[in-house]
Design an enzyme around this catalytic site. Structure first.
Site, PDB file in Angstrom:
ATOM      1  N   LYS A  13       0.843  -1.214   0.000  1.00 22.78           N
ATOM      2  CA  LYS A  13       0.000   0.000   0.000  1.00 22.78           C
ATOM      3  C   LYS A  13       0.874   1.259   0.000  1.00 22.78           C
ATOM      4  CE  LYS A  13      -2.098  -1.108   3.830  1.00 22.78           C
ATOM      5  NZ  LYS A  13      -1.347  -2.353   4.131  1.00 22.78           N
ATOM      6  N   ARG A  88      -9.426   0.420   9.061  1.00 22.26           N
ATOM      7  CA  ARG A  88      -8.910  -0.917   9.363  1.00 22.26           C
ATOM      8  C   ARG A  88      -9.914  -1.742  10.159  1.00 22.26           C
ATOM      9  NH1 ARG A  88      -3.064   0.472   9.073  1.00 22.26           N
ATOM     10  NH2 ARG A  88      -1.821  -1.396   9.349  1.00 22.26           N
ATOM     11  N   ARG A 127      11.625  -5.249   4.950  1.00 22.11           N
ATOM     12  CA  ARG A 127      11.326  -3.844   4.621  1.00 22.11           C
ATOM     13  C   ARG A 127      12.328  -2.895   5.285  1.00 22.11           C
ATOM     14  NH1 ARG A 127       5.361  -1.665   5.358  1.00 22.11           N
ATOM     15  NH2 ARG A 127       5.572  -2.492   7.460  1.00 22.11           N
ATOM     16  N   ARG A 171       0.440  -8.906  13.673  1.00 25.84           N
ATOM     17  CA  ARG A 171      -0.241  -7.922  12.816  1.00 25.84           C
ATOM     18  C   ARG A 171      -1.059  -8.616  11.733  1.00 25.84           C
ATOM     19  NH1 ARG A 171       4.678  -4.875  10.911  1.00 25.84           N
ATOM     20  NH2 ARG A 171       3.259  -3.642   9.644  1.00 25.84           N
TER      21      ARG A 171
HETATM   22  P1  ADP Z   1       2.245  -1.791   3.238  1.00 26.10           P
HETATM   23  O1  ADP Z   1       2.268  -0.290   3.161  1.00 26.10           O
HETATM   24  O2  ADP Z   1       1.035  -2.390   2.559  1.00 26.10           O
HETATM   25  O3  ADP Z   1       2.457  -2.328   4.616  1.00 26.10           O
HETATM   26  P2  ADP Z   1       4.792  -1.609   1.812  1.00 26.10           P
HETATM   27  O4  ADP Z   1       4.456  -0.782   0.614  1.00 26.10           O
HETATM   28  O5  ADP Z   1       5.570  -0.964   2.886  1.00 26.10           O
HETATM   29  O6  ADP Z   1       3.469  -2.329   2.382  1.00 26.10           O
HETATM   30  O7  ADP Z   1       5.577  -2.893   1.268  1.00 26.10           O
HETATM   31  C1  ADP Z   1       6.085  -3.879   2.167  1.00 26.10           C
HETATM   32  C2  ADP Z   1       7.454  -4.361   1.676  1.00 26.10           C
HETATM   33  O8  ADP Z   1       7.304  -5.088   0.466  1.00 26.10           O
HETATM   34  C3  ADP Z   1       8.423  -3.221   1.378  1.00 26.10           C
HETATM   35  O9  ADP Z   1       9.721  -3.633   1.767  1.00 26.10           O
HETATM   36  C4  ADP Z   1       8.328  -3.047  -0.139  1.00 26.10           C
HETATM   37  O10 ADP Z   1       9.542  -2.569  -0.710  1.00 26.10           O
HETATM   38  C5  ADP Z   1       8.024  -4.475  -0.616  1.00 26.10           C
HETATM   39  N1  ADP Z   1       7.113  -4.521  -1.774  1.00 26.10           N
HETATM   40  C6  ADP Z   1       6.050  -3.701  -2.025  1.00 26.10           C
HETATM   41  N2  ADP Z   1       5.427  -4.083  -3.168  1.00 26.10           N
HETATM   42  C7  ADP Z   1       6.097  -5.170  -3.625  1.00 26.10           C
HETATM   43  C8  ADP Z   1       5.934  -6.037  -4.768  1.00 26.10           C
HETATM   44  N3  ADP Z   1       4.943  -5.847  -5.650  1.00 26.10           N
HETATM   45  N4  ADP Z   1       6.795  -7.066  -4.913  1.00 26.10           N
HETATM   46  C9  ADP Z   1       7.803  -7.257  -4.000  1.00 26.10           C
HETATM   47  N5  ADP Z   1       8.002  -6.482  -2.905  1.00 26.10           N
HETATM   48  C10 ADP Z   1       7.176  -5.459  -2.719  1.00 26.10           C
HETATM   49  P1  AMP Z   2       1.007   0.739   9.059  1.00 25.77           P
HETATM   50  O1  AMP Z   2       2.063   1.784   8.904  1.00 25.77           O
HETATM   51  O2  AMP Z   2      -0.198   1.001   8.199  1.00 25.77           O
HETATM   52  O3  AMP Z   2       1.561  -0.670   8.878  1.00 25.77           O
HETATM   53  O4  AMP Z   2       0.500   0.841  10.569  1.00 25.77           O
HETATM   54  C1  AMP Z   2       1.379   0.590  11.650  1.00 25.77           C
HETATM   55  C2  AMP Z   2       0.585   0.437  12.931  1.00 25.77           C
HETATM   56  O5  AMP Z   2      -0.109   1.676  13.227  1.00 25.77           O
HETATM   57  C3  AMP Z   2      -0.503  -0.629  12.940  1.00 25.77           C
HETATM   58  O6  AMP Z   2       0.004  -1.929  13.233  1.00 25.77           O
HETATM   59  C4  AMP Z   2      -1.441  -0.091  14.037  1.00 25.77           C
HETATM   60  O7  AMP Z   2      -0.910  -0.350  15.323  1.00 25.77           O
HETATM   61  C5  AMP Z   2      -1.378   1.421  13.810  1.00 25.77           C
HETATM   62  N1  AMP Z   2      -2.423   1.871  12.875  1.00 25.77           N
HETATM   63  C6  AMP Z   2      -2.235   2.440  11.651  1.00 25.77           C
HETATM   64  N2  AMP Z   2      -3.409   2.733  11.073  1.00 25.77           N
HETATM   65  C7  AMP Z   2      -4.378   2.316  11.939  1.00 25.77           C
HETATM   66  C8  AMP Z   2      -5.797   2.320  11.910  1.00 25.77           C
HETATM   67  N3  AMP Z   2      -6.478   2.791  10.856  1.00 25.77           N
HETATM   68  N4  AMP Z   2      -6.455   1.818  12.992  1.00 25.77           N
HETATM   69  C9  AMP Z   2      -5.788   1.343  14.048  1.00 25.77           C
HETATM   70  N5  AMP Z   2      -4.456   1.291  14.134  1.00 25.77           N
HETATM   71  C10 AMP Z   2      -3.746   1.786  13.093  1.00 25.77           C
END
Ligand code: ADP
Ligand code: AMP
Length: 216
Positions: A13, A88, A127, A171
């Site tokens: 995302k 969420r 990550r 998570r």
């Molecule tokens: P989210 O915001 O949904 O938690 P991230 O965008 O931070 O996810 O992505 C999680 C990890 O996966 C990061 O290290 C990112 O670089 C990697 N990543 C994101 N999209 C892809 C993809 N399509 N293929 C492989 N790795 C990816």
């Molecule tokens: P994220 O950066 O989206 O992976 O979020 C990191 C952490 O922030 C999550 O594991 C939750 O603890 C908190 N968090 C982020 N967004 C929300 C939400 N919409 N509702 C509740 N907790 C959140």
């Protein structure tokens, strides 16, 4: 456009969000980023949120909803925004729906980024995030050119405290129990578009933009 990016932790995302907001010129509203910034600043909100985030739990709805509502009232959100990591829970989705109803600004769509659980664990534990600009990398799948240095701003890369194996498992469990029901929730409203998030980053981006371009 008023867009929600839905999907489990690690689905991509943030990665897609970074690119989408550039292409469509939208504010990127990530509740996770808002909480991490509050923790860094040492505010009361940050201290409360940290308790939950470090354990891989969700921050309580009443804390999250107020922050997002306030953010959506800012002038830069008037022509649209991209929500990443919110809502969420069904409670959050209902609060959002009520707020948007009052503002008479319906959602354009919800993009559900679908990735299987095994891949999510690898993605999250590998990550790395830039301390300065927040750009996201992966040690294997999206490595920076110089180890631990951001390609975009030269900042230092770090590993989030909640990206350890134990916390990631928690998570993902929380996602299944509390967030996954939103897929059916938005499907029933005719707002859901699902993309295959296991493809490479450019291909996922193409799929998402094809959907959003058709909605413009
Ligand atoms: P989210 O915001 O949904 O938690 P991230 O965008 O931070 O996810 O992505 C999680 C990890 O996966 C990061 O290290 C990112 O670089 C990697 N990543 C994101 N999209 C892809 C993809 N399509 N293929 C492989 N790795 C990816
Ligand atoms: P994220 O950066 O989206 O992976 O979020 C990191 C952490 O922030 C999550 O594991 C939750 O603890 C908190 N968090 C982020 N967004 C929300 C939400 N919409 N509702 C509740 N907790 C959140």
């Amino acid at each position: 456009m008023r867009i929600i990016l839905l999907g489990p932790p690690g689905a991509g995302k943030g990665t897609q969000g970074e690119r989408l907001v550039k292409k469509y010129n939208l504010p990127h509203i990530s509740t996770g980023d808002i909480f991490r910034a509050a923790i860094k600043e040492g505010t009361e909100l940050g201290m409360k949120a940290k308790e939950y985030m470090d354990k891989g739990e969700l921050v309580p709805d009443e804390l999250v909803v107020g922050i997002v509502k306030e953010r959506l009232m800012q002038p830069d959100c008037q022509d649209g925004y991209l929500l990443d990591g919110f809502p969420r829970t069904v409670t959050q989705a209902e609060a959002l729906s009520a707020a948007l109803g009052e503002l008479n600004t319906p959602l354009t769509g919800v993009v559900n980024v679908d990735v299987n659980q095994d891949e999510l664990l690898d993605r999250l534990t590998g990550r790395r995030v830039c301390k300065s600009c927040g750009s996201t990398y992966h040690v294997k799948f999206n490595a920076s050119k110089v180890r631990n240095v951001c390609d975009k701003c030269g900042g230092e890369l770090y590993q989030r405290v909640d990206d350890t194996v134990e916390t990631v498992k928690q998570r993902l469990e929380v996602y299944r129990n509390q967030t996954e029901p939103l897929i059916a929730y938005y499907e029933n409203k005719g707002l859901l578009f699902t993309v295959d998030g296991s493809k490479d980053i450019d291909e996922v981006f193409k799929e998402v933009t094809a959907i959003l371009d058709a909605k413009k």
